[in-house]
Design a protein around this motif. Structure first.
Motif, PDB file in Angstrom:
ATOM      1  N   MET A   1      -2.411   1.804   9.591  1.00  0.00           N
ATOM      2  CA  MET A   1      -1.652   0.697   9.010  1.00  0.00           C
ATOM      3  C   MET A   1      -0.270   1.212   8.576  1.00  0.00           C
TER       4      MET A   1
ATOM      5  N   ASP B   1      -4.851   7.447   1.770  1.00  0.00           N
ATOM      6  CA  ASP B   1      -5.776   6.525   2.447  1.00  0.00           C
ATOM      7  C   ASP B   1      -5.727   6.804   3.952  1.00  0.00           C
ATOM      8  N   PRO B   2      -6.866   7.205   4.552  1.00  0.00           N
ATOM      9  CA  PRO B   2      -6.846   7.585   5.975  1.00  0.00           C
ATOM     10  C   PRO B   2      -6.428   6.450   6.921  1.00  0.00           C
ATOM     11  N   SER B   3      -6.487   5.190   6.457  1.00  0.00           N
ATOM     12  CA  SER B   3      -6.094   4.092   7.347  1.00  0.00           C
ATOM     13  C   SER B   3      -4.576   3.941   7.444  1.00  0.00           C
ATOM     14  N   VAL B   4      -3.841   4.695   6.625  1.00  0.00           N
ATOM     15  CA  VAL B   4      -2.379   4.563   6.605  1.00  0.00           C
ATOM     16  C   VAL B   4      -1.750   5.519   7.613  1.00  0.00           C
ATOM     17  N   THR B   5      -0.888   4.967   8.475  1.00  0.00           N
ATOM     18  CA  THR B   5      -0.229   5.809   9.480  1.00  0.00           C
ATOM     19  C   THR B   5       1.204   6.154   9.082  1.00  0.00           C
TER      20      THR B   5
ATOM     21  N   PRO C   1     -10.097   3.863  -1.245  1.00  0.00           N
ATOM     22  CA  PRO C   1      -8.803   3.932  -0.537  1.00  0.00           C
ATOM     23  C   PRO C   1      -7.892   2.753  -0.929  1.00  0.00           C
TER      24      PRO C   1
ATOM     25  N   GLY D   1      -6.418  -0.095   1.788  1.00  0.00           N
ATOM     26  CA  GLY D   1      -7.444  -1.066   2.178  1.00  0.00           C
ATOM     27  C   GLY D   1      -7.685  -2.081   1.077  1.00  0.00           C
TER      28      GLY D   1
ATOM     29  N   ASN E   1      -4.678  -4.372   0.761  1.00  0.00           N
ATOM     30  CA  ASN E   1      -4.666  -5.228   1.950  1.00  0.00           C
ATOM     31  C   ASN E   1      -5.708  -6.341   1.831  1.00  0.00           C
TER      32      ASN E   1
ATOM     33  N   HIS F   1     -14.676  -7.190  -0.453  1.00  0.00           N
ATOM     34  CA  HIS F   1     -14.413  -5.750  -0.584  1.00  0.00           C
ATOM     35  C   HIS F   1     -15.546  -5.076  -1.361  1.00  0.00           C
TER      36      HIS F   1
END
Ligand code: AMP
Ligand code: GLY
Length: 431
Positions: free
Chosen positions: A1, A22-26, A302, A305, A308, A318
């Motif tokens: 993300m 947060d691992p979902s963040v690029t 995270p 997430g 979001n 959530h």
């Protein structure tokens, strides 16, 4: 993300630090950001039109942001979140209409009255009011007077005093600016800041925190934006957070839905814990600064997430939040002459040993900048926010204060007593 964060203070650095983990963040962009964030995010120091809905929306388009997180209140009140949503972006932060919960204290009172939420009794004085009417209003209050500017003042437009002449003087000052004055009854009891994620009628509380608003130790000196904070609050009754949600935040969220101005974002309830439990001092429409630095230090869930989920209207789905055990606090390093006229442009020397910063003691930047020579200098009243964590508040204090001693900034000062009344068991609940 791919994220865009708006803001530049210690709160935003805490957000960026959490988002970066947060691992979902690029990719994280921050506008304008500050030099302390440069290892975690792409800063846009040239972007200063934070309150311009079109400019922020164009920046989000240029970046192709998948989530925009708005840190401070001014862009929210100016309608930045509305403009972004109209352009199709997922946004963390309320609409301009909902942000009036912070933007207008009179509006907040109206909502609380409709939702039967406990708060101070208040009277409004409008510019043009006669000296006699001011005296009559003052007669309704005291022995402690609370005088507020009914506009955005970042916590600095409030005077709390037992001196009637000082109260009258502040009333006249605010009226002279052309602003309405709010006179309030004094709420007794220790203060609590509770941040809730709110998505319509769904309310998810974070850990309770306490701010230290006065400039100097033992709550002496002028009100500031906040000189330090800690979380959680060991002196708070076990059912306190549930009560604040049930008695304050959920009824307010429901009332806003009922009015067709649903709240989406962070609802900050500033409360006094009195004899009958929570009473509202104020609402803010964004994360608090510096409480965020302490609260997010303990969040395991995270962060991107979670924000979001609020932004996309799926908070109710959530999973429950996860927290680290123990405690966290933050101590603000303030520039010389803060809050009156903080000195800026002064060089800052950071600890040289990388080992002096760790997961249990680290530095967040607030009012910092690079000068023409590329040196780190002060650029605001609250310059740095030093975070300490530990098994308990005493350990967290040791970690934060050991680190802050290593920082050199001429003329700067900080409070020595952040979280100390809690550590020493000196916080009394009214009974
Ligand atoms: P505000 O800008 O409303 O957050 O006020 C700043 C600070 O003034 C609060 O954090 C409190 O310490 C104090 N304060 C404001 N209103 C009241 C009140 N009605 N009773 C007691 N203290 C208050
Ligand atoms: N810590 C006070 C505020 O953010 O308004």
């Amino acid at each position: 993300m791919k994220l865009l964060v708006i803001g530049s203070g210690g709160r935003e650095h805490a957000l960026v630090r959490g988002l970066a983990a947060d691992p979902s963040v690029t990719e994280i962009h921050i506008a304008p950001g500050n030099p302390g964030m440069a290892t975690q995010a792409i800063c846009h120091p040239e972007f200063t039109a934070l309150q311009d809905p079109i400019a922020v929306t164009e920046l989000a388009q240029k970046i192709a942001a998948e989530l925009v997180i708005i840190g401070p209140e001014a862009p929210l009140v100016a309608g930045v979140a509305d403009s972004l949503r109209n352009a199709g972006f997922a946004v963390f932060g309320p609409s301009a209409a909902a942000a009036q919960l912070e933007g207008s204290k009179a509006f907040a009172k109206e909502i609380m009255q409709a939702a039967a939420v406990d708060t101070a009794h208040a009277e409004t004085l409008l510019p043009g009011v006669s000296p006699k009417e001011i005296e009559t209003a003052l007669n309704h209050f005291g022995p402690t007077y609370v005088v507020k500017d009914d506009g955005l003042a970042g916590g600095k437009g409030v005077v709390v005093t037992t001196d009637r002449a000082t109260a009258r003087c502040h009333i006249e000052e605010v009226l002279a600016l052309g602003n309405p004055v709010l006179l309030e009854s004094f709420l007794d009891g220790p203060e609590v800041s509770l941040f809730c994620l709110v998505d319509g009628e769904t309310v998810v509380p974070l850990l309770p925190a306490q701010d230290h608003k006065r400039a100097y130790d033992n709550d002496a000196g002028p009100n500031t934006g906040g000189m330090g904070a800690y979380a959680p609050l060991p002196w708070l009754p076990d059912d306190a957070v549930a009560r604040i949600v049930e008695e304050v935040c959920a009824p307010v969220a429901a009332e806003m839905v009922r009015r067709g101005i649903p709240y989406s974002g962070l609802m900050y309830a500033g409360l006094a814990w009195g004899e009958d439990g929570p009473a509202v001092i104020e609402f803010n429409a964004r994360f608090g600064d510096p409480e965020t630095q302490a609260v997010l230090a303990l969040l395991r869930t995270p962060l991107a997430g979670l924000l979001n989920a609020v932004a996309t209207g799926t908070l109710s789905e959530h999973p429950p939040l996860e927290w680290e055990p123990g405690a966290a606090l933050t101590v603000v390093l303030a520039a010389a002459n803060y809050p009156a006229a903080p000195e800026i442009g002064t060089p800052i020397t950071m600890p040289t040993m990388p080992s002096q910063q760790s997961d249990t003691a680290y530095i967040l930047h607030a009012g910092t900048a690079l000068n023409a020579a590329g040196e780190l200098v002060s650029a605001g009243g609250r310059v740095l926010s030093i975070v300490g964590k530990g098994a308990d508040l005493a350990a967290a204090r040791e970690n934060a204060y050991a680190l802050i001693k290593e920082i050199k900034l001429a003329g700067s000062f900080y409070r020595q007593d952040i979280a100390l009344p809690a550590v020493e068991g000196r916080i009394q609940l009214p009974s």
